[in-house]
Design a protein around this motif. Structure first.
Motif, PDB file in Angstrom:
ATOM      1  N   ASP A  82       0.863  -1.170   0.000  1.00  0.00           N
ATOM      2  CA  ASP A  82       0.000   0.000   0.000  1.00  0.00           C
ATOM      3  C   ASP A  82       0.908   1.232   0.000  1.00  0.00           C
ATOM      4  OD1 ASP A  82      -2.334   1.384  -0.056  1.00  0.00           O
ATOM      5  OD2 ASP A  82      -2.983   0.883   1.982  1.00  0.00           O
ATOM      6  N   ARG A  83       0.885   1.989  -1.092  1.00  0.00           N
ATOM      7  CA  ARG A  83       1.777   3.157  -1.230  1.00  0.00           C
ATOM      8  C   ARG A  83       1.094   4.406  -0.709  1.00  0.00           C
ATOM      9  NH1 ARG A  83       5.627   4.013  -6.260  1.00  0.00           N
ATOM     10  NH2 ARG A  83       6.758   2.562  -4.907  1.00  0.00           N
ATOM     11  N   TYR A  84       1.816   5.153   0.125  1.00  0.00           N
ATOM     12  CA  TYR A  84       1.314   6.405   0.691  1.00  0.00           C
ATOM     13  C   TYR A  84       2.062   7.580   0.077  1.00  0.00           C
ATOM     14  CZ  TYR A  84      -1.274   3.942   4.359  1.00  0.00           C
ATOM     15  OH  TYR A  84      -2.164   3.142   5.036  1.00  0.00           O
ATOM     16  N   LEU A  85       1.328   8.664  -0.182  1.00  0.00           N
ATOM     17  CA  LEU A  85       1.906   9.874  -0.752  1.00  0.00           C
ATOM     18  C   LEU A  85       1.651  11.058   0.169  1.00  0.00           C
ATOM     19  CD1 LEU A  85       0.672   9.503  -4.446  1.00  0.00           C
ATOM     20  CD2 LEU A  85       2.885   8.804  -3.514  1.00  0.00           C
ATOM     21  N   ALA A  86       2.630  11.955   0.256  1.00  0.00           N
ATOM     22  CA  ALA A  86       2.454  13.210   0.980  1.00  0.00           C
ATOM     23  C   ALA A  86       1.676  14.161   0.084  1.00  0.00           C
ATOM     24  CB  ALA A  86       3.811  13.807   1.345  1.00  0.00           C
ATOM     25  N   VAL A  87       0.524  14.624   0.563  1.00  0.00           N
ATOM     26  CA  VAL A  87      -0.341  15.454  -0.268  1.00  0.00           C
ATOM     27  C   VAL A  87      -0.871  16.637   0.531  1.00  0.00           C
ATOM     28  CG1 VAL A  87      -1.035  13.561  -1.795  1.00  0.00           C
ATOM     29  CG2 VAL A  87      -2.364  14.028   0.265  1.00  0.00           C
ATOM     30  N   ALA A  88      -1.320  17.639  -0.217  1.00  0.00           N
ATOM     31  CA  ALA A  88      -1.941  18.829   0.364  1.00  0.00           C
ATOM     32  C   ALA A  88      -2.855  19.438  -0.678  1.00  0.00           C
ATOM     33  CB  ALA A  88      -0.874  19.834   0.799  1.00  0.00           C
ATOM     34  N   SER A  89      -3.689  20.357  -0.243  1.00  0.00           N
ATOM     35  CA  SER A  89      -4.485  21.097  -1.219  1.00  0.00           C
ATOM     36  C   SER A  89      -3.563  22.041  -1.982  1.00  0.00           C
ATOM     37  CB  SER A  89      -5.578  21.897  -0.509  1.00  0.00           C
ATOM     38  OG  SER A  89      -5.009  22.980   0.218  1.00  0.00           O
ATOM     39  N   PRO A  90      -3.915  22.411  -3.215  1.00  0.00           N
ATOM     40  CA  PRO A  90      -3.077  23.347  -3.966  1.00  0.00           C
ATOM     41  C   PRO A  90      -2.845  24.664  -3.231  1.00  0.00           C
ATOM     42  CG  PRO A  90      -4.700  22.337  -5.407  1.00  0.00           C
ATOM     43  CD  PRO A  90      -5.059  21.937  -4.016  1.00  0.00           C
ATOM     44  N   GLU A  91      -3.874  25.170  -2.563  1.00  0.00           N
ATOM     45  CA  GLU A  91      -3.752  26.431  -1.841  1.00  0.00           C
ATOM     46  C   GLU A  91      -2.804  26.294  -0.649  1.00  0.00           C
ATOM     47  OE1 GLU A  91      -7.377  26.091  -4.151  1.00  0.00           O
ATOM     48  OE2 GLU A  91      -6.612  24.861  -2.490  1.00  0.00           O
ATOM     49  N   PHE A  92      -2.901  25.176   0.050  1.00  0.00           N
ATOM     50  CA  PHE A  92      -2.024  24.932   1.190  1.00  0.00           C
ATOM     51  C   PHE A  92      -0.577  24.816   0.733  1.00  0.00           C
ATOM     52  CE2 PHE A  92       0.179  22.411   4.343  1.00  0.00           C
ATOM     53  CZ  PHE A  92      -0.329  22.847   5.557  1.00  0.00           C
ATOM     54  N   ALA A  93      -0.355  24.074  -0.366  1.00  0.00           N
ATOM     55  CA  ALA A  93       1.006  23.901  -0.883  1.00  0.00           C
ATOM     56  C   ALA A  93       1.597  25.239  -1.303  1.00  0.00           C
ATOM     57  CB  ALA A  93       0.996  22.926  -2.058  1.00  0.00           C
ATOM     58  N   SER A  94       0.785  26.087  -1.933  1.00  0.00           N
ATOM     59  CA  SER A  94       1.283  27.398  -2.355  1.00  0.00           C
ATOM     60  C   SER A  94       1.632  28.278  -1.166  1.00  0.00           C
ATOM     61  CB  SER A  94       0.232  28.093  -3.225  1.00  0.00           C
ATOM     62  OG  SER A  94       0.006  27.388  -4.415  1.00  0.00           O
ATOM     63  N   ILE A 150      -7.443  17.234   4.712  1.00  0.00           N
ATOM     64  CA  ILE A 150      -6.316  17.626   3.860  1.00  0.00           C
ATOM     65  C   ILE A 150      -6.828  18.408   2.655  1.00  0.00           C
ATOM     66  CG2 ILE A 150      -4.466  16.777   2.364  1.00  0.00           C
ATOM     67  CD1 ILE A 150      -4.178  14.392   4.268  1.00  0.00           C
ATOM     68  N   GLU A 151      -7.870  17.892   2.028  1.00  0.00           N
ATOM     69  CA  GLU A 151      -8.399  18.548   0.832  1.00  0.00           C
ATOM     70  C   GLU A 151      -8.914  19.953   1.138  1.00  0.00           C
ATOM     71  OE1 GLU A 151     -11.783  17.622  -2.536  1.00  0.00           O
ATOM     72  OE2 GLU A 151     -10.736  15.933  -1.582  1.00  0.00           O
ATOM     73  N   LEU A 152      -9.439  20.156   2.351  1.00  0.00           N
ATOM     74  CA  LEU A 152      -9.977  21.464   2.727  1.00  0.00           C
ATOM     75  C   LEU A 152      -8.900  22.415   3.253  1.00  0.00           C
ATOM     76  CD1 LEU A 152     -13.346  20.452   4.428  1.00  0.00           C
ATOM     77  CD2 LEU A 152     -12.976  21.317   2.115  1.00  0.00           C
ATOM     78  N   GLY A 153      -7.657  21.921   3.369  1.00  0.00           N
ATOM     79  CA  GLY A 153      -6.561  22.802   3.726  1.00  0.00           C
ATOM     80  C   GLY A 153      -6.235  22.898   5.195  1.00  0.00           C
ATOM     81  N   LEU A 154      -6.705  21.932   6.004  1.00  0.00           N
ATOM     82  CA  LEU A 154      -6.365  21.964   7.426  1.00  0.00           C
ATOM     83  C   LEU A 154      -4.880  21.697   7.646  1.00  0.00           C
ATOM     84  CD1 LEU A 154      -7.497  22.194  10.337  1.00  0.00           C
ATOM     85  CD2 LEU A 154      -7.768  19.691  10.301  1.00  0.00           C
ATOM     86  N   GLY A 155      -4.284  20.890   6.800  1.00  0.00           N
ATOM     87  CA  GLY A 155      -2.866  20.560   6.906  1.00  0.00           C
ATOM     88  C   GLY A 155      -2.490  19.609   5.781  1.00  0.00           C
ATOM     89  N   GLY A 181       7.020  22.370  -4.946  1.00  0.00           N
ATOM     90  CA  GLY A 181       5.887  22.685  -4.095  1.00  0.00           C
ATOM     91  C   GLY A 181       4.675  21.837  -4.416  1.00  0.00           C
ATOM     92  N   SER A 182       4.607  21.298  -5.611  1.00  0.00           N
ATOM     93  CA  SER A 182       3.478  20.472  -6.001  1.00  0.00           C
ATOM     94  C   SER A 182       3.911  19.608  -7.172  1.00  0.00           C
ATOM     95  CB  SER A 182       2.275  21.344  -6.398  1.00  0.00           C
ATOM     96  OG  SER A 182       2.594  22.112  -7.542  1.00  0.00           O
ATOM     97  N   GLY A 183       2.982  18.774  -7.635  1.00  0.00           N
ATOM     98  CA  GLY A 183       3.308  17.961  -8.799  1.00  0.00           C
ATOM     99  C   GLY A 183       2.585  16.649  -8.774  1.00  0.00           C
ATOM    100  N   SER A 184       3.029  15.724  -9.622  1.00  0.00           N
ATOM    101  CA  SER A 184       2.415  14.409  -9.644  1.00  0.00           C
ATOM    102  C   SER A 184       3.018  13.583  -8.528  1.00  0.00           C
ATOM    103  CB  SER A 184       2.626  13.758 -11.013  1.00  0.00           C
ATOM    104  OG  SER A 184       3.999  13.732 -11.321  1.00  0.00           O
ATOM    105  N   GLU A 185       3.501  12.408  -8.790  1.00  0.00           N
ATOM    106  CA  GLU A 185       3.963  11.532  -7.705  1.00  0.00           C
ATOM    107  C   GLU A 185       5.481  11.518  -7.638  1.00  0.00           C
ATOM    108  OE1 GLU A 185       4.354   6.821  -6.882  1.00  0.00           O
ATOM    109  OE2 GLU A 185       2.514   7.479  -7.841  1.00  0.00           O
TER     110      GLU A 185
END
Length: 230
Positions: A82-94, A150-155, A181-185
């Motif tokens: 099971d692969r896990y990725l570090a993710v954030a909303s675009p606004e949070f990442a910016s 995460i999607e809503l930008g809490l962290g 700051g962002s991108g695919s995988e």
């Protein structure tokens, strides 16, 4: 006696499963198993690193676990990765990672953890920074709400690839990686978690069939399953 053979109607089989598997691939496998065996199930949610304790105490007949070594009286079979990725909303990442992911940006950016046993975010931080970093953090102990937060930008946080593939493709999430700051995988951001199926080592057509179904369904969902290849 109930597991010995014949129709399994009335047989309740307790299975320990981690929250992320439960939220992604495990329930469809269980539906198929129920239809083919007529067994009923009691699902016990437990962290994948702690689930074998339920087997050890005899509270469950099988478990999805990160523990490779079989509990005494059980067998252990690799289900896949099971692969896990570090993710954030675009606004949070910016806002928090405009110049990329490093120790300083991670120190400032709030992160989300499932509970106090959740180590995925800290594993990512150590991989990226090779340093001890203590960011502000929230605890959200539900897989669906964890992803929503995460999607809503809490962290930012680590999500299973199965859970975040669609939001990434649609641009609702971005993957965090070294130097961007962002991108695919980004390969450097991925944390791979091997999952195993441990079950009682007894002769049981019902438990044998359930185990086969779980393995087949895992081969479709997870990476590196013996039935699916890399």
């Amino acid at each position: 006696r109930e597991l010995g053979g014949g129709p399994a109607g009335g047989t309740v089989i307790p299975i320990v499963v981690n929250a992320d598997s439960l939220a992604t691939w495990f329930v469809p496998a269980l539906v198929r198993a129920a239809g083919e065996t007529a067994a009923t199930f009691e699902l016990i949610r437990a962290d994948e690193t702690l689930s074998t304790e339920r087997l050890r105490r005899g509270e469950a007949m099988a478990a999805v676990t990160a523990t490779k070594d079989p509990v005494p009286g059980c067998t252990s079979t690799l289900l896949g990765i099971d692969r896990y990725l570090a993710v954030a909303s675009p606004e949070f990442a910016s806002a928090y990672f405009p110049d990329g992911v490093d120790a300083e940006s991670l120190r400032r950016a709030p992160m989300i953890e499932f509970d106090r046993q959740d180590v995925f975010q800290q594993r990512f931080i150590r991989r990226v920074t090779r340093a001890r970093v203590e960011p502000p953090h929230h605890f959200v102990p539900s897989s669906a709400e964890f992803a929503l937060a995460i999607e809503l930008g809490l962290g930012w946080g680590m999500l299973p690839e199965l859970q975040c593939r669609e939001p990434l493709a649609e641009g609702r999430l971005v993957a965090l990686g070294v130097g961007s700051g962002s991108g695919s995988e980004p390969a450097a951001s991925a944390i791979d978690l091997p999952l195993y199926w441990q079950r009682w080592n007894l002769r049981s057509p019902v438990l044998d069939r359930i185990s086969a179904i779980i393995g087949e369904e895992a081969s479709v969902a997870l990476r590196g399953n013996p039935l699916s290849g890399p």
